[in-house]
Design a protein around this motif. Structure first.
Motif, PDB file in Angstrom:
ATOM      1  N   VAL A  90       0.845  -1.201   0.000  1.00  0.00           N
ATOM      2  CA  VAL A  90       0.000   0.000   0.000  1.00  0.00           C
ATOM      3  C   VAL A  90       0.872   1.240   0.000  1.00  0.00           C
ATOM      4  N   TYR A  91       0.617   2.134  -0.945  1.00  0.00           N
ATOM      5  CA  TYR A  91       1.263   3.440  -0.944  1.00  0.00           C
ATOM      6  C   TYR A  91       0.297   4.446  -0.338  1.00  0.00           C
ATOM      7  N   GLY A  92       0.781   5.187   0.663  1.00  0.00           N
ATOM      8  CA  GLY A  92      -0.035   6.176   1.343  1.00  0.00           C
ATOM      9  C   GLY A  92       0.456   7.587   1.066  1.00  0.00           C
ATOM     10  N   LEU A  93      -0.468   8.528   1.090  1.00  0.00           N
ATOM     11  CA  LEU A  93      -0.147   9.935   0.844  1.00  0.00           C
ATOM     12  C   LEU A  93      -0.949  10.786   1.823  1.00  0.00           C
ATOM     13  N   LEU A  94      -0.350  11.849   2.335  1.00  0.00           N
ATOM     14  CA  LEU A  94      -1.062  12.785   3.192  1.00  0.00           C
ATOM     15  C   LEU A  94      -0.573  14.196   2.914  1.00  0.00           C
ATOM     16  N   TYR A  95      -1.518  15.160   2.914  1.00  0.00           N
ATOM     17  CA  TYR A  95      -1.161  16.557   2.679  1.00  0.00           C
ATOM     18  C   TYR A  95      -1.912  17.448   3.668  1.00  0.00           C
ATOM     19  N   LEU A  96      -1.329  18.609   3.949  1.00  0.00           N
ATOM     20  CA  LEU A  96      -1.923  19.600   4.854  1.00  0.00           C
ATOM     21  C   LEU A  96      -1.202  20.917   4.668  1.00  0.00           C
ATOM     22  N   PRO A  97      -1.712  22.039   5.207  1.00  0.00           N
ATOM     23  CA  PRO A  97      -1.036  23.325   5.052  1.00  0.00           C
ATOM     24  C   PRO A  97       0.392  23.295   5.602  1.00  0.00           C
ATOM     25  N   LEU A  98       1.302  23.919   4.885  1.00  0.00           N
ATOM     26  CA  LEU A  98       2.723  23.926   5.266  1.00  0.00           C
ATOM     27  C   LEU A  98       2.976  24.320   6.726  1.00  0.00           C
ATOM     28  N   PRO A  99       2.364  25.395   7.242  1.00  0.00           N
ATOM     29  CA  PRO A  99       2.688  25.810   8.613  1.00  0.00           C
ATOM     30  C   PRO A  99       2.241  24.823   9.686  1.00  0.00           C
ATOM     31  N   LEU A 100       1.329  23.888   9.312  1.00  0.00           N
ATOM     32  CA  LEU A 100       0.779  22.988  10.332  1.00  0.00           C
ATOM     33  C   LEU A 100       1.500  21.648  10.416  1.00  0.00           C
ATOM     34  N   SER A 101       2.375  21.382   9.469  1.00  0.00           N
ATOM     35  CA  SER A 101       2.968  20.046   9.381  1.00  0.00           C
ATOM     36  C   SER A 101       3.615  19.584  10.682  1.00  0.00           C
ATOM     37  N   ALA A 125       2.799   4.148  -8.926  1.00  0.00           N
ATOM     38  CA  ALA A 125       1.781   4.368  -7.893  1.00  0.00           C
ATOM     39  C   ALA A 125       1.969   5.723  -7.228  1.00  0.00           C
ATOM     40  N   THR A 126       3.222   6.085  -6.953  1.00  0.00           N
ATOM     41  CA  THR A 126       3.526   7.373  -6.325  1.00  0.00           C
ATOM     42  C   THR A 126       3.089   8.532  -7.214  1.00  0.00           C
ATOM     43  N   ILE A 127       3.454   8.469  -8.481  1.00  0.00           N
ATOM     44  CA  ILE A 127       3.098   9.540  -9.413  1.00  0.00           C
ATOM     45  C   ILE A 127       1.587   9.673  -9.556  1.00  0.00           C
ATOM     46  N   ALA A 128       0.899   8.537  -9.656  1.00  0.00           N
ATOM     47  CA  ALA A 128      -0.561   8.560  -9.821  1.00  0.00           C
ATOM     48  C   ALA A 128      -1.249   9.198  -8.614  1.00  0.00           C
ATOM     49  N   LYS A 139      13.636  12.360 -11.440  1.00  0.00           N
ATOM     50  CA  LYS A 139      12.490  11.958 -12.251  1.00  0.00           C
ATOM     51  C   LYS A 139      11.222  12.653 -11.765  1.00  0.00           C
ATOM     52  N   LEU A 140      11.021  12.704 -10.445  1.00  0.00           N
ATOM     53  CA  LEU A 140       9.822  13.339  -9.901  1.00  0.00           C
ATOM     54  C   LEU A 140       9.841  14.858 -10.115  1.00  0.00           C
ATOM     55  N   GLU A 141      11.025  15.456 -10.106  1.00  0.00           N
ATOM     56  CA  GLU A 141      11.124  16.893 -10.373  1.00  0.00           C
ATOM     57  C   GLU A 141      10.689  17.219 -11.794  1.00  0.00           C
ATOM     58  N   ARG A 142      10.953  16.308 -12.723  1.00  0.00           N
ATOM     59  CA  ARG A 142      10.514  16.525 -14.105  1.00  0.00           C
ATOM     60  C   ARG A 142       9.000  16.386 -14.209  1.00  0.00           C
ATOM     61  N   VAL A 143       8.423  15.472 -13.429  1.00  0.00           N
ATOM     62  CA  VAL A 143       6.972  15.248 -13.480  1.00  0.00           C
ATOM     63  C   VAL A 143       6.208  16.363 -12.774  1.00  0.00           C
ATOM     64  N   PHE A 144       6.777  16.878 -11.663  1.00  0.00           N
ATOM     65  CA  PHE A 144       6.107  17.915 -10.863  1.00  0.00           C
ATOM     66  C   PHE A 144       7.021  19.138 -10.729  1.00  0.00           C
TER      67      PHE A 144
END
Length: 358
Positions: A85-96, A167-170, A199-204
């Motif tokens: 399982v690949y997991g991802l989480l995001y939130l506002p920068l100041p709250l990390s 999976a990460t890119i998707a 590679k990820l820098e080229r994608v994003f």
């Protein structure tokens, strides 16, 4: 002795909690059918872009949401049973750091107890909590069946690193498509960090990308992503195992007395790792002589291969290889010698038939 104890400690931490939280990322139908799937939580309203008051009818001039940090990590790379399982989480920068590290004490899921990580995931999914209000998350559940099938392709092997990269890119692309203003991305590495990062820098190209070893311990957003991945895998293991648990037969009447049928208790399959004695014991007890196991098993793993290849463990099947027209080259149709005395135009529609056949 010390190394044995350390190994036992790792197995204990990898084993799902007995009452693991069943997150919304658990798709029973897909898991039991052996299919891979993706789940995205709803984006917190505070992180979505807002219409520009000066041009309310134009979505292109909307005001972006707050700048967010995003972390990605995996769970279940090494087990022979269950999904990765690949997991991802995001939130506002100041709250990390203040929200994830200081308030809720997220850490690498491998050092949190099963109960702690299950509780953290439950808070993340419960409306009204600060985690639910400020964080979005997603998982890519890569089934054991698909992992094994991809790794054993007869041509063009799709190895585990390539599957993980896709999976990460998707997952990250899915967050961008939902309108989240991602500015920083942190990922626990697979392989060489520098190569992976380039590679990820080229994608994003619009985000600052950091790929590092032990990122799940260094960056709070990656720690939280590892919990999302691990609890989803824990719950998936429980769902898959339940399909093997024998159900008691219905009560029966014997001489006017109601009797309950008894069923022997299974020892379980533990963490699903080859180093877990419960896992290997379960594999041995439940191996079909022809098909081995179900879609919960990674047949490309050495543990499964060795058991199937063991003397007398499984039936040997030799598949005949037959040459057919599909193996011929296109040029073969033009380079062969012509048959003598053949009416080419006539034989195009069928060979002429003599009177002898009548």
């Amino acid at each position: 002795m010390a190394s044995l104890q350390a190994e036992e400690d790792v197995v204990a931490l990898e084993t799902p909690a007995s009452d693991v939280f069943i997150a919304p990322s658990i798709n029973h139908e897909a898991l039991l059918s052996g299919a891979s799937y993706t789940h995205f939580s709803a984006v917190p309203p505070s992180l979505l872009p807002t219409p520009n008051p000066e041009s309310p009818e134009s979505s292109e001039t909307s005001i972006p949401g707050p700048e967010c940090v995003l972390g990605v990590d995996e769970a279940g790379r090494g087990p022979v049973l269950g999904p990765m399982v690949y997991g991802l989480l995001y939130l506002p920068l100041p709250l990390s750091d203040p929200l994830l590290r200081k308030t809720h004490h997220f850490d690498d899921s491998k050092v949190l107890t099963p109960a702690v990580r299950s509780n953290l995931m439950e808070k993340l999914c419960t409306p009204g909590t600060d985690l639910h209000a400020q964080c979005g998350w997603a998982v890519e559940v890569m089934s054991a069946r698909d992992i094994g099938a991809n790794m054993m392709k007869p041509t063009g092997t799709y190895n585990l690193n390539a599957q993980a990269m896709d999976a990460t890119i998707a997952l990250i692309e899915g967050v961008y498509k939902r309108g989240v203003n991602v500015k920083e991305i942190y990922i626990d590495t697979i392989g060489n960090p520098a190569t992976y990062q380039k590679k990820l820098e080229r994608v994003f190209p619009t985000a600052k990308v950091t790929v590092a070893k032990k990122a799940d311990s260094l960056y709070p957003c990656v720690s939280a992503a590892s919990v999302c991945a691990k609890v989803t895998r824990d719950a998936a293991l429980e769902v898959l195992y339940e399909s093997y648990v024998k159900k008691p037969d219905e009560d029966v009447e014997m001489d006017g007395t109601t009797v309950k049928a008894e069923v022997a208790e299974e020892a379980g399959w533990g963490s699903g790792y080859p180093s877990d004695a419960r896992c290997t014991s379960w594999l041995k007890r439940n191996m079909d002589p022809i098909f081995g196991w179900g879609s919960e098993c990674r047949f490309s793993w050495g543990t499964a291969k060795d058991m199937l290849d063991a003397k007398g463990a499984a039936a040997k099947v030799d598949w005949p290889v037959e040459e057919d027209d599909e193996m011929m080259r296109v040029t073969d149709f033009f380079s062969g010698e012509k048959e003598a005395d053949v009416d080419e135009l006539g034989s195009w529609f069928g060979r002429p038939v003599g009177t002898k056949v009548f």
